[in-house]
Design a protein around this motif. Structure first.
Motif, PDB file in Angstrom:
ATOM      1  N   HIS A 158     -72.030 -53.335  51.429  1.00  0.00           N
ATOM      2  CA  HIS A 158     -70.668 -53.105  51.925  1.00  0.00           C
ATOM      3  C   HIS A 158     -70.421 -54.027  53.116  1.00  0.00           C
ATOM      4  N   LYS A 159     -69.406 -54.878  53.023  1.00  0.00           N
ATOM      5  CA  LYS A 159     -69.108 -55.835  54.077  1.00  0.00           C
ATOM      6  C   LYS A 159     -67.752 -55.516  54.710  1.00  0.00           C
ATOM      7  N   VAL A 160     -67.508 -56.094  55.897  1.00  0.00           N
ATOM      8  CA  VAL A 160     -66.329 -55.736  56.683  1.00  0.00           C
ATOM      9  C   VAL A 160     -65.584 -56.992  57.122  1.00  0.00           C
ATOM     10  N   ILE A 161     -64.279 -56.975  56.939  1.00  0.00           N
ATOM     11  CA  ILE A 161     -63.413 -58.036  57.462  1.00  0.00           C
ATOM     12  C   ILE A 161     -62.402 -57.382  58.398  1.00  0.00           C
ATOM     13  N   THR A 162     -62.254 -57.957  59.590  1.00  0.00           N
ATOM     14  CA  THR A 162     -61.394 -57.361  60.614  1.00  0.00           C
ATOM     15  C   THR A 162     -60.137 -58.185  60.847  1.00  0.00           C
ATOM     16  N   LEU A 163     -58.980 -57.525  60.795  1.00  0.00           N
ATOM     17  CA  LEU A 163     -57.721 -58.116  61.247  1.00  0.00           C
ATOM     18  C   LEU A 163     -57.523 -57.631  62.674  1.00  0.00           C
ATOM     19  N   ARG A 164     -57.541 -58.538  63.638  1.00  0.00           N
ATOM     20  CA  ARG A 164     -57.628 -58.161  65.040  1.00  0.00           C
ATOM     21  C   ARG A 164     -56.275 -58.010  65.726  1.00  0.00           C
ATOM     22  N   GLU A 165     -55.200 -58.321  65.055  1.00  0.00           N
ATOM     23  CA  GLU A 165     -53.878 -58.251  65.691  1.00  0.00           C
ATOM     24  C   GLU A 165     -53.457 -56.807  65.969  1.00  0.00           C
ATOM     25  N   ASN A 166     -52.697 -56.614  67.053  1.00  0.00           N
ATOM     26  CA  ASN A 166     -51.973 -55.368  67.254  1.00  0.00           C
ATOM     27  C   ASN A 166     -50.589 -55.567  66.641  1.00  0.00           C
ATOM     28  N   TYR A 167     -50.442 -55.142  65.401  1.00  0.00           N
ATOM     29  CA  TYR A 167     -49.215 -55.386  64.652  1.00  0.00           C
ATOM     30  C   TYR A 167     -48.042 -54.544  65.149  1.00  0.00           C
ATOM     31  N   ALA A 168     -48.290 -53.623  66.076  1.00  0.00           N
ATOM     32  CA  ALA A 168     -47.197 -52.798  66.594  1.00  0.00           C
ATOM     33  C   ALA A 168     -46.342 -53.559  67.586  1.00  0.00           C
ATOM     34  N   ILE A 169     -46.865 -54.646  68.157  1.00  0.00           N
ATOM     35  CA  ILE A 169     -46.119 -55.361  69.188  1.00  0.00           C
ATOM     36  C   ILE A 169     -46.134 -56.864  68.921  1.00  0.00           C
ATOM     37  N   GLY A 170     -45.145 -57.535  69.497  1.00  0.00           N
ATOM     38  CA  GLY A 170     -45.051 -58.985  69.375  1.00  0.00           C
ATOM     39  C   GLY A 170     -44.370 -59.425  68.091  1.00  0.00           C
ATOM     40  N   PRO A 171     -43.846 -60.648  68.050  1.00  0.00           N
ATOM     41  CA  PRO A 171     -43.196 -61.167  66.840  1.00  0.00           C
ATOM     42  C   PRO A 171     -44.197 -61.371  65.716  1.00  0.00           C
ATOM     43  N   LEU A 172     -43.754 -61.118  64.498  1.00  0.00           N
ATOM     44  CA  LEU A 172     -44.611 -61.285  63.317  1.00  0.00           C
ATOM     45  C   LEU A 172     -44.048 -62.314  62.338  1.00  0.00           C
ATOM     46  N   GLY A 173     -42.974 -62.960  62.703  1.00  0.00           N
ATOM     47  CA  GLY A 173     -42.345 -63.920  61.804  1.00  0.00           C
ATOM     48  C   GLY A 173     -43.257 -65.090  61.466  1.00  0.00           C
ATOM     49  N   GLU A 174     -43.364 -65.398  60.184  1.00  0.00           N
ATOM     50  CA  GLU A 174     -44.144 -66.536  59.688  1.00  0.00           C
ATOM     51  C   GLU A 174     -45.563 -66.520  60.252  1.00  0.00           C
ATOM     52  N   LEU A 175     -46.193 -65.348  60.228  1.00  0.00           N
ATOM     53  CA  LEU A 175     -47.527 -65.197  60.800  1.00  0.00           C
ATOM     54  C   LEU A 175     -48.575 -66.026  60.061  1.00  0.00           C
ATOM     55  N   ASP A 176     -48.279 -66.417  58.834  1.00  0.00           N
ATOM     56  CA  ASP A 176     -49.222 -67.213  58.051  1.00  0.00           C
ATOM     57  C   ASP A 176     -48.991 -68.707  58.221  1.00  0.00           C
ATOM     58  N   SER A 177     -48.181 -69.078  59.199  1.00  0.00           N
ATOM     59  CA  SER A 177     -47.969 -70.502  59.492  1.00  0.00           C
ATOM     60  C   SER A 177     -48.380 -70.782  60.934  1.00  0.00           C
ATOM     61  N   PRO A 178     -48.827 -72.009  61.232  1.00  0.00           N
ATOM     62  CA  PRO A 178     -49.184 -72.339  62.616  1.00  0.00           C
ATOM     63  C   PRO A 178     -48.032 -72.123  63.591  1.00  0.00           C
ATOM     64  N   GLU A 179     -46.803 -72.405  63.146  1.00  0.00           N
ATOM     65  CA  GLU A 179     -45.639 -72.237  64.016  1.00  0.00           C
ATOM     66  C   GLU A 179     -45.422 -70.756  64.348  1.00  0.00           C
ATOM     67  N   GLY A 180     -45.556 -69.903  63.346  1.00  0.00           N
ATOM     68  CA  GLY A 180     -45.380 -68.472  63.577  1.00  0.00           C
ATOM     69  C   GLY A 180     -46.444 -67.901  64.501  1.00  0.00           C
ATOM     70  N   ARG A 181     -47.685 -68.332  64.314  1.00  0.00           N
ATOM     71  CA  ARG A 181     -48.763 -67.852  65.185  1.00  0.00           C
ATOM     72  C   ARG A 181     -48.596 -68.373  66.608  1.00  0.00           C
ATOM     73  N   ALA A 182     -48.114 -69.599  66.745  1.00  0.00           N
ATOM     74  CA  ALA A 182     -47.869 -70.162  68.084  1.00  0.00           C
ATOM     75  C   ALA A 182     -46.770 -69.375  68.806  1.00  0.00           C
ATOM     76  N   ALA A 183     -45.710 -68.997  68.079  1.00  0.00           N
ATOM     77  CA  ALA A 183     -44.618 -68.224  68.676  1.00  0.00           C
ATOM     78  C   ALA A 183     -45.119 -66.843  69.115  1.00  0.00           C
ATOM     79  N   ARG A 184     -45.968 -66.252  68.292  1.00  0.00           N
ATOM     80  CA  ARG A 184     -46.533 -64.940  68.643  1.00  0.00           C
ATOM     81  C   ARG A 184     -47.411 -65.066  69.885  1.00  0.00           C
ATOM     82  N   ARG A 185     -48.243 -66.081  69.936  1.00  0.00           N
ATOM     83  CA  ARG A 185     -49.124 -66.261  71.083  1.00  0.00           C
ATOM     84  C   ARG A 185     -48.319 -66.525  72.358  1.00  0.00           C
ATOM     85  N   GLU A 186     -47.228 -67.273  72.255  1.00  0.00           N
ATOM     86  CA  GLU A 186     -46.386 -67.540  73.423  1.00  0.00           C
ATOM     87  C   GLU A 186     -45.785 -66.246  73.958  1.00  0.00           C
TER      88      GLU A 186
END
Length: 357
Positions: free
Chosen positions: A98-126
């Protein structure tokens, strides 16, 4: 040279919080050595143990990555639940398969738009850099982590059953939908399990009830029993899978930066949604005697978290507390570098003396 490369790789695998923790420990031991005027066996032993632990950390993390022979892969939201899951799997003797993969984001806060693109992740990090005081990851680190996540999902073997864990909160519900979105092209059997709901059904009695707000609150022994029940859960149908993918798309298109879980849906709410709640909690707290009505920010935020029906995280409450200071609703004593360093109270009207003679 090989040893130096191994050391660099181990250091690069650490997050900023881990780096600060390791550095603080090392500096404390160096100070101890200097104060004692020479090396001591105890300090040397601790530093060697620290080195061995750090060098083995990458291997420990890699142990939980999907391997060709694994039978189950558990997708979990958040580091806290990931730690509990790994411990429970070890206690059950299932860690090899049994193996484990972790999604570390707190999805309750911050923008989630285009999270699968570098631009979307950059906007979230900003957004996190602008509003959350304990946000330290830079864009390079975020991109590396996302690439590692995609790589782990890609390496899940076809025969492995995938279990995506969730709970009744916006963070894990949105995270579960993001995981399903990322997994939609996989041919594996895919199941969604609510760890908190399973444990509440198993253990709650009329005279003793426990309602978990997020999966990280579940004790290991109870989580083990929930793991034993996973084979009883039905896999997602294609229609259910597509519905969850569409729901993720709708969530990611929300412009709000705060989400709650209500009536079976992840809802976007205004950023100041909890401001009146925070002020109400402040009004009900008794300030320490002689502190002129000021209450420690950490105490207020702890009170807010303890009574909030939703799982949001202390960093968001602390962000809103600072906003209430900035807009003049609250007064501050101390420095708002971290919640333990300052206190707050309601804005007081300044007394103006009678200057007429």
């Amino acid at each position: 040279m090989e040893d130096l490369q191994s050391i660099k790789k181990a250091i690069d695998s650490l997050g900023h919080a881990e780096l600060r923790s390791y550095l603080g420990f090392i500096l404390a031991e160096i100070k101890r050595l200097r104060d004692q005027g020479g090396p001591t066996e105890d300090s040397i032993t601790k530093l060697v143990e620290l080195y061995d632990g750090l060098m083995g950390l990458q291997q420990q993390r890699g142990f939980w990555d999907p391997v060709p022979a694994c039978t189950h892969v558990h997708i979990v939201i958040g580091d806290s639940f990931a730690g509990s899951m790994k411990y429970a799997l070890k206690e059950l003797g299932w860690a090899e398969t049994h193996k484990v993969i972790t999604l570390r984001e707190n999805y309750a806060i911050g923008p989630l738009g285009e999270l699968d693109s570098p631009e979307g992740r950059a906007a979230r990090r900003e957004w996190f850099r602008d509003h959350i005081t304990d946000s330290f990851e830079d864009d390079v680190e975020v991109e590396e982590e996302y690439s590692m996540l995609v790589d782990k999902l890609t390496r899940i073997p076809e025969q492995a059953k995938i279990i995506v864990w969730t709970s009744s909160n916006a963070c894990e519900q949105a995270g579960m939908r993001h995981a399903v979105h990322l997994l939609q092209s996989k041919r594996n059997t895919l199941t969604v399990c609510n760890a908190c709901a399973i444990c509440e059904e198993l253990y709650n009695r009329p005279d003793a009830r426990m309602e978990y707000r997020h999966s990280g609150e579940i004790p290991s022994d109870k989580l083990q029993e929930a793991l034993r029940r996973i084979e009883d859960s039905s896999p997602l149908s294609h229609a259910d899978l597509m519905r969850l993918v569409q729901e993720w798309q709708a969530i990611s298109e929300q412009t709000s930066t705060l989400r709650i879980w209500r009536e079976g849906a992840v809802l976007g709410v205004p950023a100041d949604y909890y401001d009146s709640y925070l002020l109400d909690k402040l009004d009900k707290l008794n300030p320490p005697a002689g502190d002129h009505g000021f209450v420690k920010a950490a105490r207020l935020i702890g009170e807010a978290i303890g009574y909030c029906e939703q799982y949001v995280g202390d960093s968001y409450f602390e962000y809103r507390l600072r906003e209430l200071i900035y807009n003049g609703t609250l007064e501050i004593k101390g420095l708002p570098a971290a919640m333990r360093f300052y206190s707050v109270r309601r804005k007081q009207e300044r007394q103006i003396g009678n200057l007429m003679g």
